[in-house]
Motif scaffolding. Structure first.
Motif, PDB file in Angstrom:
ATOM      1  N   GLU A 156       1.373  -5.789 -12.062  1.00 12.77           N
ATOM      2  CA  GLU A 156       1.659  -5.454 -10.625  1.00 12.77           C
ATOM      3  C   GLU A 156       0.445  -5.229  -9.865  1.00 12.77           C
ATOM      4  O   GLU A 156      -0.292  -4.541 -10.221  1.00 12.77           O
ATOM      5  CB  GLU A 156       2.333  -3.927 -10.806  1.00 12.77           C
ATOM      6  CG  GLU A 156       3.388  -3.994  -9.536  1.00 12.77           C
ATOM      7  CD  GLU A 156       3.989  -2.437  -9.432  1.00 12.77           C
ATOM      8  OE1 GLU A 156       4.717  -2.116  -8.654  1.00 12.77           O
ATOM      9  OE2 GLU A 156       3.754  -1.601 -10.528  1.00 12.77           O
ATOM     10  N   LYS A 157       0.564  -5.963  -8.710  1.00  8.04           N
ATOM     11  CA  LYS A 157      -0.205  -6.007  -7.819  1.00  8.04           C
ATOM     12  C   LYS A 157      -0.167  -5.030  -6.679  1.00  8.04           C
ATOM     13  O   LYS A 157       0.867  -4.828  -6.017  1.00  8.04           O
ATOM     14  CB  LYS A 157      -0.393  -7.258  -6.996  1.00  8.04           C
ATOM     15  CG  LYS A 157      -1.546  -7.217  -5.917  1.00  8.04           C
ATOM     16  CD  LYS A 157      -2.160  -8.609  -5.421  1.00  8.04           C
ATOM     17  CE  LYS A 157      -3.136  -8.421  -4.136  1.00  8.04           C
ATOM     18  NZ  LYS A 157      -3.162  -6.973  -3.701  1.00  8.04           N
ATOM     19  N   LEU A 158      -0.966  -3.912  -6.856  1.00  3.27           N
ATOM     20  CA  LEU A 158      -0.533  -2.765  -5.826  1.00  3.27           C
ATOM     21  C   LEU A 158      -1.637  -2.799  -4.552  1.00  3.27           C
ATOM     22  O   LEU A 158      -2.631  -3.023  -4.502  1.00  3.27           O
ATOM     23  CB  LEU A 158      -1.234  -1.512  -6.679  1.00  3.27           C
ATOM     24  CG  LEU A 158      -0.262  -1.074  -7.776  1.00  3.27           C
ATOM     25  CD1 LEU A 158      -1.021  -0.062  -8.698  1.00  3.27           C
ATOM     26  CD2 LEU A 158       1.045  -0.743  -7.346  1.00  3.27           C
ATOM     27  N   PRO A 159      -0.869  -2.378  -3.423  1.00  6.01           N
ATOM     28  CA  PRO A 159      -1.437  -2.581  -2.071  1.00  6.01           C
ATOM     29  C   PRO A 159      -2.421  -1.479  -1.721  1.00  6.01           C
ATOM     30  O   PRO A 159      -2.492  -0.530  -2.143  1.00  6.01           O
ATOM     31  CB  PRO A 159      -0.278  -2.593  -0.973  1.00  6.01           C
ATOM     32  CG  PRO A 159       0.318  -1.721  -1.783  1.00  6.01           C
ATOM     33  CD  PRO A 159       0.609  -2.007  -3.282  1.00  6.01           C
ATOM     34  N   TRP A 171      -4.529   1.073   0.863  1.00  8.89           N
ATOM     35  CA  TRP A 171      -3.809   2.192   1.809  1.00  8.89           C
ATOM     36  C   TRP A 171      -3.489   1.318   3.246  1.00  8.89           C
ATOM     37  O   TRP A 171      -2.316   1.239   3.767  1.00  8.89           O
ATOM     38  CB  TRP A 171      -4.340   3.339   2.233  1.00  8.89           C
ATOM     39  CG  TRP A 171      -5.911   2.955   2.762  1.00  8.89           C
ATOM     40  CD1 TRP A 171      -7.025   3.023   2.172  1.00  8.89           C
ATOM     41  CD2 TRP A 171      -6.207   2.812   4.052  1.00  8.89           C
ATOM     42  NE1 TRP A 171      -7.898   2.744   3.163  1.00  8.89           N
ATOM     43  CE2 TRP A 171      -7.360   2.999   4.199  1.00  8.89           C
ATOM     44  CE3 TRP A 171      -5.324   2.997   5.266  1.00  8.89           C
ATOM     45  CZ2 TRP A 171      -8.200   2.838   5.779  1.00  8.89           C
ATOM     46  CZ3 TRP A 171      -6.071   3.131   6.586  1.00  8.89           C
ATOM     47  CH2 TRP A 171      -7.323   2.888   6.898  1.00  8.89           C
ATOM     48  N   LEU A 206      -0.380  -1.009   3.694  1.00 12.72           N
ATOM     49  CA  LEU A 206       0.771  -0.638   3.595  1.00 12.72           C
ATOM     50  C   LEU A 206       1.483  -0.973   5.284  1.00 12.72           C
ATOM     51  O   LEU A 206       0.843  -0.674   6.270  1.00 12.72           O
ATOM     52  CB  LEU A 206       0.980   0.651   3.404  1.00 12.72           C
ATOM     53  CG  LEU A 206       0.552   1.290   2.097  1.00 12.72           C
ATOM     54  CD1 LEU A 206       0.400   2.589   1.783  1.00 12.72           C
ATOM     55  CD2 LEU A 206       1.756   0.635   1.026  1.00 12.72           C
ATOM     56  N   VAL A 218       3.292   0.043   8.570  1.00 11.77           N
ATOM     57  CA  VAL A 218       3.604   1.384   9.369  1.00 11.77           C
ATOM     58  C   VAL A 218       4.942   2.219   8.952  1.00 11.77           C
ATOM     59  O   VAL A 218       6.038   1.678   8.764  1.00 11.77           O
ATOM     60  CB  VAL A 218       3.909   1.265  10.761  1.00 11.77           C
ATOM     61  CG1 VAL A 218       4.204   2.260  11.489  1.00 11.77           C
ATOM     62  CG2 VAL A 218       2.443   0.391  11.491  1.00 11.77           C
ATOM     63  N   GLY A 219       4.628   3.281   8.286  1.00 12.19           N
ATOM     64  CA  GLY A 219       5.758   4.253   7.642  1.00 12.19           C
ATOM     65  C   GLY A 219       6.218   3.643   6.421  1.00 12.19           C
ATOM     66  O   GLY A 219       7.135   4.121   6.019  1.00 12.19           O
ATOM     67  N   CYS A 220       5.527   2.776   5.969  1.00 12.24           N
ATOM     68  CA  CYS A 220       5.709   2.299   4.531  1.00 12.24           C
ATOM     69  C   CYS A 220       7.108   1.765   4.452  1.00 12.24           C
ATOM     70  O   CYS A 220       7.976   1.748   3.171  1.00 12.24           O
ATOM     71  CB  CYS A 220       5.794   3.276   3.536  1.00 12.24           C
ATOM     72  SG  CYS A 220       3.850   4.031   3.593  1.00 12.24           S
ATOM     73  N   VAL A 221       7.553   1.256   5.622  1.00  7.72           N
ATOM     74  CA  VAL A 221       9.132   0.536   5.715  1.00  7.72           C
ATOM     75  C   VAL A 221       9.094  -0.443   4.749  1.00  7.72           C
ATOM     76  O   VAL A 221       8.104  -1.449   4.592  1.00  7.72           O
ATOM     77  CB  VAL A 221       9.344   0.124   7.169  1.00  7.72           C
ATOM     78  CG1 VAL A 221      10.636  -0.518   7.093  1.00  7.72           C
ATOM     79  CG2 VAL A 221       9.275   1.751   7.970  1.00  7.72           C
ATOM     80  N   VAL A 222      10.001  -0.507   3.852  1.00  5.73           N
ATOM     81  CA  VAL A 222      10.406  -1.761   3.148  1.00  5.73           C
ATOM     82  C   VAL A 222      11.222  -2.926   3.702  1.00  5.73           C
ATOM     83  O   VAL A 222      12.331  -2.558   4.257  1.00  5.73           O
ATOM     84  CB  VAL A 222      10.932  -1.589   1.660  1.00  5.73           C
ATOM     85  CG1 VAL A 222      11.014  -2.640   0.992  1.00  5.73           C
ATOM     86  CG2 VAL A 222      10.363  -0.278   0.953  1.00  5.73           C
ATOM     87  N   THR A 223      10.549  -4.155   4.280  1.00  7.52           N
ATOM     88  CA  THR A 223      11.300  -4.859   4.942  1.00  7.52           C
ATOM     89  C   THR A 223      11.967  -5.954   4.446  1.00  7.52           C
ATOM     90  O   THR A 223      12.723  -6.890   4.931  1.00  7.52           O
ATOM     91  CB  THR A 223      10.525  -5.521   6.054  1.00  7.52           C
ATOM     92  OG1 THR A 223       9.323  -6.097   5.653  1.00  7.52           O
ATOM     93  CG2 THR A 223      10.109  -4.494   7.530  1.00  7.52           C
ATOM     94  N   VAL A 225      14.223  -7.638   2.364  1.00  7.38           N
ATOM     95  CA  VAL A 225      15.728  -7.131   2.030  1.00  7.38           C
ATOM     96  C   VAL A 225      16.069  -7.637   0.715  1.00  7.38           C
ATOM     97  O   VAL A 225      15.712  -8.729   0.449  1.00  7.38           O
ATOM     98  CB  VAL A 225      16.718  -7.709   3.110  1.00  7.38           C
ATOM     99  CG1 VAL A 225      18.086  -7.439   2.577  1.00  7.38           C
ATOM    100  CG2 VAL A 225      16.546  -6.862   4.575  1.00  7.38           C
TER     101      VAL A 225
END
Ligand code: SF4
Ligand code: SF4
Lengths: 391, 293
Positions: free
Chosen positions: B202-205, B207, B210, B212-217, B219
């Motif tokens: 897994e590639k982790l981002p 900080w 990320l 703004v607000g860690c919103v997942v876009t 869909v």
């Protein structure tokens, strides 16, 4: 431009600012000493003066929850609370910052219960200190009006996107009728661009907000929030500069009052600063080298500005209008931490006073400074010192 | 025990009882007068999802470490399917022991691993089904651990098992003893002609990567999430019994059963979690749950 001077209760001055900001949604629960702010707004909505959705919720927890939802769809959002109301709201207060939702909230600073007190001190704000909000302290009604307008611009700026609290001392600021220079709608419209959320809640473009963060993600989300809060200072400074150019009323994270050539600096935050100024005037008249430093920006904590303002002094006396039960005064301990790296540090003494609405008059401030200097002279700066308590 | 401290990592799936295995191991060790610790991987427990549990055991003094085990002395794999899914030998110390529940032969399993390790294999599933009547092998695998290593003694398990399982302790103890007898121990060679294995990383981002607000876009990003990895059984259809009613597809919690062109139903195994609900709900018993290899 600036209109003519009018008389208003400070709470209603805040309501005027919120109206001029043309908010879309207000969700609030009345609590003393904040009630007049939201009553004023409710009336404006009811009589058609303000085209906004007013949500009369059943608790502060719901007030903030409703604000989050509204802000997340891209609505300009306002609420106000105080004391236990802020505490009840607390669970969702941290969510506003984590989701980076630019809700603006007036906090009418109030003491905390058990022994029920509706009167002012900073204990409620101190419990919300670590929640990731920008905190701006004001000293009077005019500043409350000005900073409420600035708060929207700061909060919604694309490089900030953080909730902002305008901290207004309960009663000593909220309930005083004083004179105001309001602004006209056109000036406010120019000062305050529309709020655009980059990825709002939208059924046509679904997003997820407030997702689950495992240990391999959470720390990064916190650093991102912390950096956003620290970096917001740039936009705060820009906003205040622009506001100053527009109105002639200038604001800084740390504001100095007659500090030149002073050995001793008093540090205050909030509405008691004006009394402290009067005390400084009198002390300087009688030849004492005592000046005043007022902390306006509580979060992000203005370490650099504070160090610049205080490092030249011999003695620093910090007034805390909050008690961290069993620990040192919150403002004083942060100031001590900021000054610690200096090679030549001033003596710092913290004094707790003005709890639960107890006054500190200009005369009292002179006595408070004398007490502080006495403690420094006798080497008792490590003590928890209270001013104005019956011993 | 030659080392001061023995560290064990258990690999199982949510619901298979890896945490119980670790707990019983620690309790048995403490019963023997040793110092021990057992803990789960503090994650969201989802039935079927790969989970970890850990043990630390030492004889001389209390265990102080309070962090995950990344260089274990012993790895126990409770679910055979995990071998191809997860790098179970990650960090396993040279000279360490790998214990696997599998119906596969030792020779075959040896081809999957490359390292200076001892390999212990037992078909715990058959033992558990025979003696316990269910395919839950967490206690059975304790027998393999006892046979392959000397971390605990079989008898020290009696009390913890009784406390935990009451009337069922006896059969669990029997399963454990049977597993100890059946465990085959061999060596793995560090090199040789091995079956290549690769695991998703897994590639982790960072900080500042990320939003703004860690919103997942993005869909529907759960589409990429292979819940099929969670299953230890999969459904098989006997079309001759099927009346094409579609009940299985309605009840499947994963929504992964689709009707084919010929009117019969099949599960998308990429998503099927192996819960068995389809087999349970089918009127005509046209679905049979089959163990994963
Ligand atoms: S076992 Fe059957 S019901 Fe369960 S997920 Fe798989 S297909 Fe769906
Ligand atoms: S429930 Fe059974 S009979 Fe009905 S469609 Fe599914 S497999 Fe066929």
């Amino acid at each position: 431009m600036t209109s003519k001077r009018v008389g208003l209760e400070s709470s209603l001055g805040i309501a005027q600012a919120v109206k001029l900001a043309n908010v879309d949604v207000i969700a609030a629960y009345p609590i003393t000493p904040q009630t007049h702010i939201v009553e004023g707004l409710a009336e404006m909505v009811a009589n058609g003066e303000l085209d906004a959705e007013y949500i009369p919720v059943e608790s502060e927890h719901s007030a903030m929850s409703a604000c989050l939802g509204a802000s997340a769809v891209g609505a300009r959002t306002f609420t106000a609370t105080a004391g236990q109301g802020l505490i009840l709201m607390h669970e969702v207060v941290t969510v506003a910052s984590a989701l980076r939702l630019p809700v603006v909230m007036a906090i009418a600073n109030r003491a905390l219960s058990g022994q029920l007190s509706i009167w002012g001190d900073h204990s409620d704000v101190m419990m919300a200190r670590d929640a990731g909000w920008i905190h701006i302290f004001v000293e009077n009604g005019q500043q409350a009006f000005d900073q409420t307008l600035c708060a929207f611009r700061i909060a919604e700026h694309k490089d900030v996107m953080l909730p902002v609290a305008v901290d207004v001392d309960g009663f000593h600021a909220t309930h005083v009728i004083e004179s105001f220079y309001l602004l006209d709608q056109k000036t406010v419209n120019e000062f305050l661009p529309p709020y655009v959320h980059p990825t709002p809640l939208d059924p046509d473009n679904p997003v997820t907000m407030g997702c689950f963060a495992m240990p391999n993600y959470y720390f990064e989300t916190r650093k991102a929030l912390d950096m956003a809060l620290r970096n917001s200072k740039k936009v705060i400074l820009e906003t205040w500069e622009k506001f100053g150019a527009l109105t002639g009323r200038h604001y800084l994270p740390v504001e100095k009052y007659k500090t030149e050539n002073c050995d001793t600096l008093l540090v205050t935050m909030g509405s008691f600063s004006e009394n402290a100024m009067m005390a400084v005037d009198r002390m300087q008249e009688s030849g004492k080298k005592v000046g005043l430093v007022r902390l306006r920006l509580w979060r992000p904590f203005p370490t650099e500005e504070l160090v610049a303002a205080l490092s030249g002094a011999k003695n620093v006396i910090v007034l805390d209008r909050a008690i961290s039960l069993g620990g040192p005064g919150p403002v004083c301990s942060e100031i001590k931490a900021a000054l610690y790296p200096l090679e030549k540090k001033p003596h710092v003494v913290g004094i707790i006073g003005g709890l639960g609405g107890r006054d500190i008059s200009p005369e009292n401030f002179i006595a408070l400074v004398e007490l502080g200097l006495e403690k420094i002279k006798t080497g008792h700066t490590g003590e928890i010192i209270m001013f104005g308590v019956r011993e | 025990m030659k080392n001061d401290i023995i560290e064990i990592r258990w690999h199982g799936r949510g619901g298979q009882g890896a945490v119980t295995s670790a707990e019983l191991t620690a309790l048995a060790a403490i019963h023997e007068g040793k110092y021990a610790q057992a803990f789960p991987s503090f994650g969201p427990e989802r039935r079927g999802a790969p989970v970890l549990a850990f043990n630390r055991i030492r004889t001389d003094r209390a265990v102080r470490e309070r962090s995950g085990i990344i260089k274990p002395d012993i790895v126990v794999v409770i679910d055979p399917g995990l071998v191809s899914l997860i790098n179970v030998t990650d960090g396993l110390k040279p000279g360490g022991t790998l214990i696997v529940n599998s119906a596969r032969s030792v020779e075959d399993l040896q081809q999957d691993f490359s390292g200076d390790w001892k390999l212990a294999v037992v078909d715990a599933a058959s033992i558990a089904k025979k003696l316990l009547g269910v395919n839950i092998v967490n206690t059975t695998m304790l027998g393999a651990l006892i046979k392959a290593t000397e971390v605990i003694d079989c008898d020290s398990l009696r009390e913890p098992l009784e406390e935990r399982f009451g009337a069922r302790a006896k059969s669990n103890f029997e399963a454990c003893k049977q597993a100890a007898e059946n465990t085959v121990i061999s060596e793995i060679t560090p090199s040789g002609d091995k079956r290549p294995r690769s695991f998703a990383v897994e590639k982790l981002p960072k900080w500042n990567e990320l939003p703004v607000g860690c919103v997942v876009t993005d869909v529907g990003n759960t589409k990429a999430f292979c819940t099929g990895n969670w299953k230890s059984q999969h459904p098989e259809w006997l079309d001759s019994k099927c009346i094409k009613c579609g009940i299985c597809s309605i009840f499947c919690p994963e929504g992964c059963i689709k009707q084919q062109k010929d009117g019969f139903f099949r599960a998308d195994l990429f998503y099927c979690k192996g819960c068995g609900i389809c087999a349970r709900e089918c009127w005509t018993q046209a679905i049979k749950m089959v163990e994963e290899a």
